[in-house]
Design an enzyme around this catalytic site. Structure first.
Site, PDB file in Angstrom:
ATOM      1  CG  LEU A 219       6.052   0.575  -3.051  1.00 54.78           C
ATOM      2  CD1 LEU A 219       6.574  -0.750  -3.571  1.00 54.78           C
ATOM      3  CD2 LEU A 219       6.994   1.707  -3.411  1.00 54.78           C
ATOM      4  CB  ALA A 220      -0.687   0.870  -3.920  1.00 53.59           C
ATOM      5  NE  ARG A 221      -3.000   4.051   1.187  1.00 52.36           N
ATOM      6  CZ  ARG A 221      -2.994   3.219   2.201  1.00 52.36           C
ATOM      7  NH1 ARG A 221      -1.904   3.069   2.932  1.00 52.36           N
ATOM      8  NH2 ARG A 221      -4.072   2.543   2.520  1.00 52.36           N
TER       9      ARG A 221
ATOM     10  CE1 TYR B 289       3.726 -21.110 -14.563  1.00 44.03           C
ATOM     11  CE2 TYR B 289       6.060 -21.351 -14.126  1.00 44.03           C
ATOM     12  CZ  TYR B 289       5.033 -20.723 -14.775  1.00 44.03           C
ATOM     13  OH  TYR B 289       5.315 -19.713 -15.652  1.00 44.03           O
TER      14      TYR B 289
ATOM     15  CD  GLU C 214       4.398  -8.939 -14.335  1.00 49.48           C
ATOM     16  OE1 GLU C 214       3.488  -8.649 -13.536  1.00 49.48           O
ATOM     17  OE2 GLU C 214       4.762 -10.104 -14.540  1.00 49.48           O
TER      18      GLU C 214
ATOM     19  CB  SER D 152      -0.972  -0.003   1.183  1.00 49.08           C
ATOM     20  OG  SER D 152      -0.269  -0.082   2.407  1.00 49.08           O
TER      21      SER D 152
END
Length: 197
Positions: free
Chosen positions: A114-116, A182, A149, A112
Site C-alpha cells: 500500500l505504501a508504494r 491504557y 487513519e 509496503s
C-alpha cells in the site's frame, strides 16, 4: 525487543496477547501479523467551524458521532475508492488485547504494497500501549479493534476492500510491567460497523 512469529504465537497461547479472530496463516510474517480491514469507514465532512483539539472539553468521539461533521460509509462489494488526497478512518476486523501484566506493547504499521501506492494507515499514532483492550468489568473481554487513519498521498485511486490486509501488528517487549494500563479517550472504542447509527 521485537517478537518473532513463534513468540507471538506463544504469547497468544499463554494469554499474554489476544488477537480475535486470530489471523489466518498467510497473514503472518517472521516478525509481524497482518490485520484486515473492517466493513465501515468514516470520512470527515468539509466546512463548519474549526475544531480545537487542545481546548478543554474537546472530544473526538463526540465529533465522530456528529452527522454534521462525519459520515459512515459502508464498503460495498465494489470496494471503497480512496481518491488521491483523501483521508478516512477505519478499523481492523481483529480485536486486540494486551494485558498490562503481559509486558507487551505493539505498533501498527503500514503494508509496503500500500505504501508504494502512497497509502498510509496512521498519522503519527502507531503505538498500541500495554493494557490496550483491558475491560475492568469483564476480564475475559476479547479486546478492542485498532482504529486506523487511512490516507492516500499517491496519484492513483486505490480500492479498499473488506478483509484486505490493511496493516501489520508488530509486538514488542516492555521491560517491566506498567503501573497502569491504557486509559486514553479511545479505551472503549468500537468499530464503526459495531456502532450502528
Amino acid at each position: 525487543m521485537i517478537l518473532s512469529d513463534r513468540e507471538i504465537e506463544a504469547a497468544i497461547r499463554h494469554g499474554f496477547l489476544t488477537i480475535d479472530p486470530v489471523p489466518a496463516e498467510h497473514l503472518w510474517t517472521s516478525t509481524a501479523v497482518d490485520l484486515t480491514l473492517d466493513a465501515t469507514l468514516v470520512r470527515w465532512k468539509p466546512g463548519g467551524p474549526a475544531v480545537r483539539p487542545g481546548m478543554p472539553g474537546f472530544n473526538i468521539r463526540r465529533l465522530l458521532e456528529d452527522p454534521d461533521r462525519a459520515e459512515r460509509v459502508p464498503i460495498t462489494g465494489e470496494g471503497y475508492e480512496l481518491q488521491p488526497g483523501q483521508f478516512v478512518l477505519g478499523y481492523t476486523q481483529q480485536a486486540i488485547h494486551l494485558p498490562k501484566g503481559s509486558r507487551l506493547a505493539a505498533r501498527v504499521e503500514g503494508k509496503s504494497s500500500l505504501a508504494r501506492l502512497g497509502v498510509g494507515v496512521h498519522v503519527t499514532a502507531p503505538t498500541i500501549h500495554a493494557g490496550f483492550g483491558d475491560n475492568p468489568d469483564d476480564p475475559n473481554d476479547r479486546g478492542l479493534p485498532i482504529q486506523l487513519e487511512i490516507f492516500n498521498l499517491g496519484n492513483l485511486t486505490v480500492a479498499l476492500d473488506v478483509g484486505m490486509s490493511i496493516c501489520q501488528l508488530i509486538l514488542e517487549e516492555v521491560r517491566e510491567a506498567p503501573v497502569k494500563g491504557y486509559a486514553g479517550q479511545f479505551s472503549g472504542q468500537k468499530s464503526f460497523t459495531e456502532l450502528r447509527p
